[in-house]
Design a protein around this motif. Structure first.
Motif, PDB file in Angstrom:
ATOM      1  N   HIS A 136      -9.970  10.992 -73.650  1.00 35.75           N
ATOM      2  CA  HIS A 136     -11.001  11.473 -72.731  1.00 35.75           C
ATOM      3  C   HIS A 136     -12.260  10.637 -72.940  1.00 35.75           C
ATOM      4  O   HIS A 136     -12.666  10.390 -74.083  1.00 35.75           O
ATOM      5  CB  HIS A 136     -11.314  12.949 -72.993  1.00 35.75           C
ATOM      6  N   THR A 187     -16.663  14.784 -70.595  1.00 34.66           N
ATOM      7  CA  THR A 187     -15.664  13.723 -70.549  1.00 34.66           C
ATOM      8  C   THR A 187     -14.560  14.111 -69.572  1.00 34.66           C
ATOM      9  O   THR A 187     -14.393  15.286 -69.238  1.00 34.66           O
ATOM     10  CB  THR A 187     -15.037  13.455 -71.929  1.00 34.66           C
ATOM     11  N   THR A 188     -13.803  13.102 -69.144  1.00 39.68           N
ATOM     12  CA  THR A 188     -12.680  13.297 -68.228  1.00 39.68           C
ATOM     13  C   THR A 188     -11.482  12.543 -68.788  1.00 39.68           C
ATOM     14  O   THR A 188     -11.639  11.486 -69.404  1.00 39.68           O
ATOM     15  CB  THR A 188     -13.022  12.744 -66.831  1.00 39.68           C
ATOM     16  N   ALA A 189     -10.294  13.073 -68.563  1.00 39.32           N
ATOM     17  CA  ALA A 189      -9.081  12.377 -68.992  1.00 39.32           C
ATOM     18  C   ALA A 189      -9.073  10.957 -68.422  1.00 39.32           C
ATOM     19  O   ALA A 189      -9.267  10.753 -67.222  1.00 39.32           O
ATOM     20  CB  ALA A 189      -7.845  13.137 -68.531  1.00 39.32           C
ATOM     21  N   THR A 190      -8.851   9.991 -69.291  1.00 37.59           N
ATOM     22  CA  THR A 190      -8.889   8.581 -68.915  1.00 37.59           C
ATOM     23  C   THR A 190      -7.644   8.212 -68.118  1.00 37.59           C
ATOM     24  O   THR A 190      -6.557   8.728 -68.366  1.00 37.59           O
ATOM     25  CB  THR A 190      -8.954   7.715 -70.186  1.00 37.59           C
ATOM     26  N   GLN A 244     -18.508  17.110 -64.394  1.00 31.53           N
ATOM     27  CA  GLN A 244     -18.056  16.136 -65.386  1.00 31.53           C
ATOM     28  C   GLN A 244     -18.854  14.837 -65.354  1.00 31.53           C
ATOM     29  O   GLN A 244     -18.621  13.937 -66.158  1.00 31.53           O
ATOM     30  CB  GLN A 244     -16.556  15.876 -65.229  1.00 31.53           C
ATOM     31  N   ARG A 288      -0.745  13.390 -70.894  1.00 32.56           N
ATOM     32  CA  ARG A 288      -1.334  14.723 -70.992  1.00 32.56           C
ATOM     33  C   ARG A 288      -0.378  15.633 -71.762  1.00 32.56           C
ATOM     34  O   ARG A 288       0.846  15.495 -71.640  1.00 32.56           O
ATOM     35  CB  ARG A 288      -1.598  15.322 -69.605  1.00 32.56           C
TER      36      ARG A 288
END
Length: 299
Positions: free
Chosen positions: A113, A229-232, A223, A237
């Motif tokens: 993230h 943060t955000t999932a890259t 976000q 996942r």
């Protein structure tokens, strides 16, 4: 016995390679490491210079799942770290800058993230993000309708949007922008979320209130805050199956009529990369890695 491997001159101890981390498909830790090794060429540019928060799941989705923001104990001294500001005082976080660091981090079993800013400019967003989160019975199909509206709205302000699956149930929209204070990025994203709800009242909600969300798509604008943060892109996942936060084309979004059409697992990614290349490569031109022509300006 823990196998030792060498990556770009760095010695790594890789553990529990046969452990099943995704029970629905039997996907093992060794396969997780293989996935990251083979997608490093597109993942590393998304991670570069962005402090990483790790969402760790060392025993799979049924075990303990926990966030690690500070540098984990035992981090090798060759892994790049950097001081970042926090409301409670400065802290050190990991930067995943090379393949060896990526494989070390992947061995921890983690989602990656990242924030919408790069190290050294912690309060200047160089990306916008919208997290489109469907409330059942809505699915990614409804997210696609909202994404198309947001794409046009952003384009009206000269901002080009790119899309990826969340790797879970929804979609993420990303855009490179000329660096702007994170507070302004948040307020602009919220303005668009409110507009989306006004334009698509049966489909969109801009408030996080759970009771408002069934059957609608929550457009999460928050976000963009510096602390979030955000999932890259390209991260795995946690879940029953090895879902990937996979970049997708706008043609795929326009054509989406079922969840299955926009569900991508780790084994799917090699073929997608061969077919499409890195669909988010243009984003890198807009945040300092290129000529900057791709970056829009937040009005």
């Amino acid at each position: 016995m823990t196998p030792i491997t060498e990556v770009e001159g760095r010695r790594l101890a890789l553990s529990n390679l046969d452990k099943v981390l995704y029970p629905a498909t039997g996907f093992t830790k060794g396969e997780v490491l293989h996935y990251y090794a083979t997608t490093a060429g597109v993942l590393l540019p998304q991670l570069r210079d962005r402090p990483v928060s790790f969402l760790r799941y060392p025993d799979g989705p049924d075990g303990q799942v926990f966030f690690t923001k500070n540098v984990p104990p035992g981090t090798p001294d060759w892994v790049t770290t950097a001081e970042v500001p926090r409301s409670e005082g400065p802290a050190r976080m990991v930067l995943v800058q090379d393949l060896a660091s990526l494989m070390w981090a992947a061995n921890l079993v983690t989602e990656f993230h990242t924030p919408q800013w790069v190290i050294g400019e912690p309060n200047l967003a160089d990306r916008l993000v919208f997290d489109l989160d469907p409330g059942a019975p809505a699915t990614v199909v409804e997210c696609c309708q909202v994404a198309l509206w947001l794409r046009e709205r952003l384009a009206a302000d000269g901002i080009e949007a790119y899309a990826k699956t969340s790797g879970s149930k929804g979609l993420h929209l990303l855009a490179g922008v000329t660096p702007v204070p994170s507070e302004r990025a948040v307020s602009y994203a919220k303005e668009l979320a409110v507009e989306a709800e006004a334009a698509l009242p049966r489909l969109v909600v801009h408030r996080m209130t759970r009771s408002l969300r069934p059957g609608k798509v929550f457009v999460d604008w928050s976000q963009n805050a510096a602390r979030k943060t955000t999932a890259t892109a390209y991260t795995l996942r946690v879940g029953p199956a090895p879902g990937v936060s996979a970049p997708v084309t706008w043609e795929e979004i326009e054509a989406c009529r079922s969840v299955r059409q926009l569900t991508f697992l780790a084994p799917d990614m090699e073929g997608r990369l061969e077919e499409h290349g890195d669909l988010l490569a243009p984003l890198l031109d807009g945040d300092g890695d290129g000529d900057g022509n791709r970056a829009g300006s937040v009005p």
